[in-house]
Design an enzyme around this catalytic site. Structure first.
Site, PDB file in Angstrom:
ATOM      1  N   THR A  49       6.176 121.691 125.165  1.00  0.00           N
ATOM      2  CA  THR A  49       5.520 121.305 123.802  1.00  0.00           C
ATOM      3  C   THR A  49       6.453 121.230 122.586  1.00  0.00           C
ATOM      4  O   THR A  49       6.299 120.017 122.043  1.00  0.00           O
ATOM      5  CB  THR A  49       4.526 122.550 123.617  1.00  0.00           C
ATOM      6  OG1 THR A  49       3.960 122.988 124.623  1.00  0.00           O
ATOM      7  CG2 THR A  49       3.544 122.107 122.453  1.00  0.00           C
TER       8      THR A  49
ATOM      9  N   LYS B 222       9.767 133.360 125.226  1.00  0.00           N
ATOM     10  CA  LYS B 222       9.825 133.568 126.629  1.00  0.00           C
ATOM     11  C   LYS B 222      11.122 133.084 126.983  1.00  0.00           C
ATOM     12  O   LYS B 222      10.775 131.922 127.984  1.00  0.00           O
ATOM     13  CB  LYS B 222       8.863 133.236 127.329  1.00  0.00           C
ATOM     14  CG  LYS B 222       7.593 134.215 127.552  1.00  0.00           C
ATOM     15  CD  LYS B 222       6.584 133.687 128.563  1.00  0.00           C
ATOM     16  CE  LYS B 222       5.041 134.420 128.124  1.00  0.00           C
ATOM     17  NZ  LYS B 222       4.199 133.597 128.920  1.00  0.00           N
TER      18      LYS B 222
ATOM     19  N   ASP C 125      -4.340 132.946 123.033  1.00  0.00           N
ATOM     20  CA  ASP C 125      -5.578 132.852 123.716  1.00  0.00           C
ATOM     21  C   ASP C 125      -5.097 133.049 125.222  1.00  0.00           C
ATOM     22  O   ASP C 125      -3.963 132.714 125.621  1.00  0.00           O
ATOM     23  CB  ASP C 125      -6.130 131.712 123.415  1.00  0.00           C
ATOM     24  CG  ASP C 125      -5.784 130.734 123.817  1.00  0.00           C
ATOM     25  OD1 ASP C 125      -4.750 130.213 123.651  1.00  0.00           O
ATOM     26  OD2 ASP C 125      -6.659 129.807 124.666  1.00  0.00           O
TER      27      ASP C 125
ATOM     28  N   ARG D  55      -7.653 135.683 120.563  1.00  0.00           N
ATOM     29  CA  ARG D  55      -6.956 135.245 119.523  1.00  0.00           C
ATOM     30  C   ARG D  55      -7.046 136.245 118.193  1.00  0.00           C
ATOM     31  O   ARG D  55      -6.051 136.397 117.407  1.00  0.00           O
ATOM     32  CB  ARG D  55      -7.156 133.851 118.891  1.00  0.00           C
ATOM     33  CG  ARG D  55      -7.087 132.816 119.889  1.00  0.00           C
ATOM     34  CD  ARG D  55      -7.109 131.446 119.188  1.00  0.00           C
ATOM     35  NE  ARG D  55      -7.352 130.368 120.150  1.00  0.00           N
ATOM     36  CZ  ARG D  55      -6.516 129.485 120.352  1.00  0.00           C
ATOM     37  NH1 ARG D  55      -5.376 129.875 120.399  1.00  0.00           N
ATOM     38  NH2 ARG D  55      -6.870 128.404 121.299  1.00  0.00           N
TER      39      ARG D  55
ATOM     40  N   PHE E  93       2.012 137.073 130.612  1.00  0.00           N
ATOM     41  CA  PHE E  93       0.917 136.270 129.886  1.00  0.00           C
ATOM     42  C   PHE E  93       0.452 137.165 128.661  1.00  0.00           C
ATOM     43  O   PHE E  93      -0.168 138.384 129.082  1.00  0.00           O
ATOM     44  CB  PHE E  93      -0.285 135.916 130.580  1.00  0.00           C
ATOM     45  CG  PHE E  93      -0.778 134.601 129.989  1.00  0.00           C
ATOM     46  CD1 PHE E  93      -0.191 133.292 130.024  1.00  0.00           C
ATOM     47  CD2 PHE E  93      -2.065 134.924 129.285  1.00  0.00           C
ATOM     48  CE1 PHE E  93      -1.076 132.357 129.136  1.00  0.00           C
ATOM     49  CE2 PHE E  93      -2.699 133.665 128.531  1.00  0.00           C
ATOM     50  CZ  PHE E  93      -2.064 132.534 128.518  1.00  0.00           C
TER      51      PHE E  93
ATOM     52  N   ASP F   6       7.574 128.795 125.213  1.00  0.00           N
ATOM     53  CA  ASP F   6       7.492 129.168 126.990  1.00  0.00           C
ATOM     54  C   ASP F   6       8.610 128.418 127.629  1.00  0.00           C
ATOM     55  O   ASP F   6       9.704 128.306 127.707  1.00  0.00           O
ATOM     56  CB  ASP F   6       5.966 129.300 127.143  1.00  0.00           C
ATOM     57  CG  ASP F   6       5.508 129.707 128.637  1.00  0.00           C
ATOM     58  OD1 ASP F   6       6.747 130.373 129.055  1.00  0.00           O
ATOM     59  OD2 ASP F   6       4.657 129.103 129.358  1.00  0.00           O
TER      60      ASP F   6
ATOM     61  N   GLU G 246       5.545 127.930 115.562  1.00  0.00           N
ATOM     62  CA  GLU G 246       4.325 127.717 116.706  1.00  0.00           C
ATOM     63  C   GLU G 246       4.389 129.437 117.036  1.00  0.00           C
ATOM     64  O   GLU G 246       5.158 130.238 116.737  1.00  0.00           O
ATOM     65  CB  GLU G 246       5.184 127.202 117.615  1.00  0.00           C
ATOM     66  CG  GLU G 246       4.837 127.241 119.188  1.00  0.00           C
ATOM     67  CD  GLU G 246       3.459 126.832 119.553  1.00  0.00           C
ATOM     68  OE1 GLU G 246       2.660 127.108 118.827  1.00  0.00           O
ATOM     69  OE2 GLU G 246       3.363 125.934 120.256  1.00  0.00           O
ATOM     70  N   ASP G 247       3.352 129.729 117.916  1.00  0.00           N
ATOM     71  CA  ASP G 247       3.253 131.053 118.370  1.00  0.00           C
ATOM     72  C   ASP G 247       4.350 131.542 119.463  1.00  0.00           C
ATOM     73  O   ASP G 247       4.913 132.638 119.296  1.00  0.00           O
ATOM     74  CB  ASP G 247       1.795 131.193 118.899  1.00  0.00           C
ATOM     75  CG  ASP G 247       1.295 130.157 119.857  1.00  0.00           C
ATOM     76  OD1 ASP G 247       2.193 129.345 120.494  1.00  0.00           O
ATOM     77  OD2 ASP G 247       0.492 130.154 120.586  1.00  0.00           O
TER      78      ASP G 247
ATOM     79  N   LYS H 123      -4.050 125.666 118.082  1.00  0.00           N
ATOM     80  CA  LYS H 123      -4.409 126.915 117.541  1.00  0.00           C
ATOM     81  C   LYS H 123      -3.652 128.166 117.323  1.00  0.00           C
ATOM     82  O   LYS H 123      -3.865 128.786 116.313  1.00  0.00           O
ATOM     83  CB  LYS H 123      -5.821 127.097 117.865  1.00  0.00           C
ATOM     84  CG  LYS H 123      -6.905 125.990 118.000  1.00  0.00           C
ATOM     85  CD  LYS H 123      -7.940 126.487 118.867  1.00  0.00           C
ATOM     86  CE  LYS H 123      -9.069 125.533 119.222  1.00  0.00           C
ATOM     87  NZ  LYS H 123     -10.227 125.866 119.998  1.00  0.00           N
TER      88      LYS H 123
HETATM   89  P1  IMP Z   1       5.584 125.534 126.444  1.00  0.00           P
HETATM   90  O1  IMP Z   1       5.193 124.253 126.353  1.00  0.00           O
HETATM   91  O2  IMP Z   1       5.278 125.776 127.968  1.00  0.00           O
HETATM   92  O3  IMP Z   1       6.559 126.140 125.709  1.00  0.00           O
HETATM   93  O4  IMP Z   1       4.074 126.051 126.139  1.00  0.00           O
HETATM   94  C1  IMP Z   1       3.796 126.374 124.790  1.00  0.00           C
HETATM   95  C2  IMP Z   1       2.367 126.819 124.591  1.00  0.00           C
HETATM   96  O5  IMP Z   1       1.859 127.475 125.905  1.00  0.00           O
HETATM   97  C3  IMP Z   1       2.173 127.702 123.393  1.00  0.00           C
HETATM   98  O6  IMP Z   1       1.949 127.260 122.355  1.00  0.00           O
HETATM   99  C4  IMP Z   1       0.864 128.544 123.756  1.00  0.00           C
HETATM  100  O7  IMP Z   1      -0.116 128.073 123.522  1.00  0.00           O
HETATM  101  C5  IMP Z   1       0.837 128.454 125.143  1.00  0.00           C
HETATM  102  N1  IMP Z   1       1.616 129.883 126.132  1.00  0.00           N
HETATM  103  C6  IMP Z   1       2.584 129.895 126.524  1.00  0.00           C
HETATM  104  N2  IMP Z   1       2.697 131.119 127.075  1.00  0.00           N
HETATM  105  C7  IMP Z   1       1.682 131.835 126.480  1.00  0.00           C
HETATM  106  C8  IMP Z   1       1.145 133.184 126.782  1.00  0.00           C
HETATM  107  O8  IMP Z   1       1.863 134.090 127.347  1.00  0.00           O
HETATM  108  N3  IMP Z   1       0.063 133.384 126.049  1.00  0.00           N
HETATM  109  C9  IMP Z   1      -0.909 132.543 125.715  1.00  0.00           C
HETATM  110  N4  IMP Z   1      -0.226 131.239 125.237  1.00  0.00           N
HETATM  111  C10 IMP Z   1       0.726 130.861 125.944  1.00  0.00           C
HETATM  112 MG    MG Z   2       0.029 126.941 121.217  1.00  0.00          MG
END
Ligand code: IMP
Ligand code: MG
Length: 174
Positions: A101, A125, A153, A159, A146, A97, A93-94, A37
Protein backbone atom coordinates in the site's frame (compact mmCIF):
# COMPACT_ATOMS: atom_id res chain seq x y z
CA UNK A 1 -1.90 -11.29 24.35
CA UNK A 2 0.12 -8.53 22.68
CA UNK A 3 -0.97 -5.06 23.80
CA UNK A 4 0.30 -1.50 23.39
CA UNK A 5 -1.37 0.59 26.07
CA UNK A 6 -3.06 3.94 25.68
CA UNK A 7 -0.28 5.54 27.74
CA UNK A 8 2.52 4.01 25.67
CA UNK A 9 0.86 5.21 22.46
CA UNK A 10 0.38 8.69 23.88
CA UNK A 11 4.05 9.03 24.79
CA UNK A 12 5.20 7.66 21.45
CA UNK A 13 2.94 9.97 19.44
CA UNK A 14 4.30 12.92 21.39
CA UNK A 15 7.86 11.78 20.68
CA UNK A 16 7.20 11.47 16.93
CA UNK A 17 5.52 14.89 16.90
CA UNK A 18 8.56 16.41 18.57
CA UNK A 19 10.86 14.90 15.96
CA UNK A 20 8.65 16.12 13.12
CA UNK A 21 8.41 19.60 14.68
CA UNK A 22 12.20 19.78 14.86
CA UNK A 23 12.80 18.32 11.38
CA UNK A 24 10.31 20.68 9.73
CA UNK A 25 10.82 23.83 11.77
CA UNK A 26 12.08 25.66 8.66
CA UNK A 27 9.57 24.15 6.29
CA UNK A 28 7.45 26.64 4.39
CA UNK A 29 4.66 24.29 3.49
CA UNK A 30 4.14 21.03 5.31
CA UNK A 31 1.30 18.69 4.37
CA UNK A 32 0.32 15.63 6.38
CA UNK A 33 -1.68 13.10 4.41
CA UNK A 34 -3.49 10.45 6.38
CA UNK A 35 -4.33 7.11 4.81
CA UNK A 36 -7.98 6.38 5.55
CA UNK A 37 -9.48 4.89 7.44
CA UNK A 38 -6.84 3.35 9.68
CA UNK A 39 -4.70 6.46 10.24
CA UNK A 40 -7.46 8.82 11.33
CA UNK A 41 -6.82 8.54 15.06
CA UNK A 42 -3.02 8.56 14.79
CA UNK A 43 -3.12 11.63 12.53
CA UNK A 44 -5.57 13.45 14.80
CA UNK A 45 -3.42 12.84 17.88
CA UNK A 46 -0.18 13.55 16.04
CA UNK A 47 -1.13 16.98 14.68
CA UNK A 48 -2.29 18.14 18.09
CA UNK A 49 1.23 17.59 19.41
CA UNK A 50 2.95 19.41 16.52
CA UNK A 51 4.68 22.75 16.99
CA UNK A 52 4.69 23.54 13.28
CA UNK A 53 1.82 24.61 11.09
CA UNK A 54 0.61 22.12 8.50
CA UNK A 55 -2.08 21.36 6.02
CA UNK A 56 -4.01 18.12 6.42
CA UNK A 57 -5.44 15.89 3.76
CA UNK A 58 -6.50 12.30 3.27
CA UNK A 59 -6.28 9.54 0.74
CA UNK A 60 -8.34 6.37 0.84
CA UNK A 61 -7.09 3.22 -0.76
CA UNK A 62 -8.24 -0.34 -0.47
CA UNK A 63 -6.13 -3.46 -0.55
CA UNK A 64 -7.61 -5.65 2.09
CA UNK A 65 -11.25 -6.52 1.70
CA UNK A 66 -12.60 -8.31 4.74
CA UNK A 67 -9.90 -10.88 5.31
CA UNK A 68 -6.71 -10.49 7.32
CA UNK A 69 -4.47 -11.13 4.28
CA UNK A 70 -3.44 -8.43 1.79
CA UNK A 71 -4.81 -8.97 -1.70
CA UNK A 72 -1.86 -7.08 -3.17
CA UNK A 73 -4.27 -5.01 -5.20
CA UNK A 74 -4.31 -1.31 -4.37
CA UNK A 75 -7.14 0.88 -5.58
CA UNK A 76 -7.65 4.61 -4.93
CA UNK A 77 -11.12 5.22 -3.52
CA UNK A 78 -10.58 8.87 -2.57
CA UNK A 79 -7.71 11.06 -3.70
CA UNK A 80 -6.21 14.13 -2.02
CA UNK A 81 -7.56 17.59 -2.83
CA UNK A 82 -4.47 19.63 -1.88
CA UNK A 83 -1.82 20.29 -4.53
CA UNK A 84 1.40 18.85 -3.07
CA UNK A 85 3.82 20.16 -5.71
CA UNK A 86 6.84 21.82 -4.04
CA UNK A 87 5.53 21.08 -0.56
CA UNK A 88 7.01 18.96 2.21
CA UNK A 89 4.77 15.93 2.49
CA UNK A 90 4.46 13.30 5.20
CA UNK A 91 2.27 10.28 4.56
CA UNK A 92 0.70 9.14 7.83
CA UNK A 93 -0.33 5.49 8.04
CA UNK A 94 -1.48 3.19 10.82
CA UNK A 95 0.64 0.16 9.99
CA UNK A 96 3.31 -0.89 7.54
CA UNK A 97 2.75 -4.56 6.79
CA UNK A 98 3.72 -6.04 3.39
CA UNK A 99 4.46 -2.49 2.26
CA UNK A 100 2.40 -2.79 -0.93
CA UNK A 101 0.00 0.00 0.00
CA UNK A 102 2.62 2.54 1.03
CA UNK A 103 4.88 1.74 -1.89
CA UNK A 104 1.99 2.43 -4.23
CA UNK A 105 1.04 5.68 -2.48
CA UNK A 106 4.65 6.82 -2.30
CA UNK A 107 5.13 6.39 -6.04
CA UNK A 108 1.83 8.09 -6.76
CA UNK A 109 2.82 11.13 -4.68
CA UNK A 110 6.39 11.29 -6.00
CA UNK A 111 4.97 11.72 -9.49
CA UNK A 112 3.29 14.91 -8.22
CA UNK A 113 6.66 16.53 -7.49
CA UNK A 114 6.59 17.30 -3.77
CA UNK A 115 9.61 19.14 -2.36
CA UNK A 116 10.15 16.18 -0.03
CA UNK A 117 8.27 13.04 0.91
CA UNK A 118 8.48 11.07 4.13
CA UNK A 119 6.44 8.36 5.80
CA UNK A 120 5.22 8.13 9.40
CA UNK A 121 3.67 4.94 10.70
CA UNK A 122 2.48 4.07 14.16
CA UNK A 123 3.21 0.35 13.74
CA UNK A 124 5.75 -1.54 11.67
CA UNK A 125 5.45 -5.29 11.06
CA UNK A 126 8.95 -5.58 9.62
CA UNK A 127 8.85 -9.39 9.29
CA UNK A 128 5.99 -9.20 6.82
CA UNK A 129 7.61 -6.87 4.29
CA UNK A 130 7.28 -7.97 0.65
CA UNK A 131 8.58 -4.85 -1.07
CA UNK A 132 11.47 -2.55 -0.29
CA UNK A 133 10.04 0.36 1.68
CA UNK A 134 10.94 1.99 4.99
CA UNK A 135 9.16 4.51 7.16
CA UNK A 136 11.03 7.59 8.36
CA UNK A 137 9.09 7.80 11.62
CA UNK A 138 8.06 4.55 13.31
CA UNK A 139 6.12 4.27 16.55
CA UNK A 140 6.48 0.61 17.40
CA UNK A 141 7.96 -2.42 15.66
CA UNK A 142 5.35 -5.12 16.21
CA UNK A 143 5.21 -8.91 15.89
CA UNK A 144 3.44 -10.70 13.05
CA UNK A 145 0.03 -10.80 14.70
CA UNK A 146 -3.22 -9.27 13.50
CA UNK A 147 -3.70 -6.08 15.50
CA UNK A 148 -6.75 -3.95 16.15
CA UNK A 149 -7.59 -0.69 17.89
CA UNK A 150 -6.45 2.94 17.70
CA UNK A 151 -7.82 3.11 14.15
CA UNK A 152 -6.94 -0.41 13.05
CA UNK A 153 -9.87 -2.62 12.23
CA UNK A 154 -10.93 -6.15 11.61
CA UNK A 155 -13.85 -6.07 9.14
CA UNK A 156 -14.47 -2.43 10.21
CA UNK A 157 -14.75 -3.31 13.89
CA UNK A 158 -12.46 -2.43 16.84
CA UNK A 159 -11.18 0.91 15.46
CA UNK A 160 -12.59 2.68 18.51
CA UNK A 161 -10.29 1.02 21.05
CA UNK A 162 -7.93 3.61 22.60
CA UNK A 163 -5.13 1.01 22.68
CA UNK A 164 -3.74 -1.59 20.25
CA UNK A 165 -4.15 -5.27 20.86
CA UNK A 166 -3.88 -8.61 19.16
CA UNK A 167 -7.05 -10.05 17.68
CA UNK A 168 -7.77 -13.35 19.38
CA UNK A 169 -8.56 -16.52 17.41
CA UNK A 170 -12.11 -16.66 18.73
CA UNK A 171 -12.72 -13.17 17.37
CA UNK A 172 -11.80 -13.92 13.79
CA UNK A 173 -12.85 -17.50 13.28
CA UNK A 174 -16.57 -17.64 12.41
P1 IMP B 1 0.27 -3.51 3.41
O1 IMP B 1 -0.07 -3.00 2.05
O2 IMP B 1 0.34 -5.01 3.44
O3 IMP B 1 1.49 -2.88 4.03
O4 IMP B 1 -0.98 -3.24 4.31
C1 IMP B 1 -1.22 -2.06 4.92
C2 IMP B 1 -2.65 -1.98 5.34
O5 IMP B 1 -3.18 -3.26 5.72
C3 IMP B 1 -2.78 -1.11 6.56
O6 IMP B 1 -3.04 0.20 6.19
C4 IMP B 1 -3.92 -1.72 7.30
O7 IMP B 1 -5.11 -1.14 6.88
C5 IMP B 1 -3.92 -3.16 6.90
N1 IMP B 1 -3.30 -4.01 7.94
C6 IMP B 1 -2.10 -4.62 7.90
N2 IMP B 1 -1.84 -5.29 9.02
C7 IMP B 1 -2.91 -5.07 9.82
C8 IMP B 1 -3.25 -5.49 11.16
O8 IMP B 1 -2.52 -6.19 11.86
N3 IMP B 1 -4.45 -5.06 11.63
C9 IMP B 1 -5.29 -4.28 10.91
N4 IMP B 1 -5.02 -3.86 9.67
C10 IMP B 1 -3.85 -4.26 9.12
MG1 MG C 1 -4.93 1.26 6.54
Amino acid sequence: MFIISEQEIKEKVKEIAQRISEDYKDSKELVLIGVLKGAFIFLADLVRELKVNCEIDFIKVSSYGKSTESSGIVRIELDTSIDIANKDVIIVEDILDTGLTLKYIKELFLARNPKSLKIAVLLDKIERRKVDIKADYVGFVVPDKFLVGYGLDFAEKFRYLPYVRELSKTEYSP
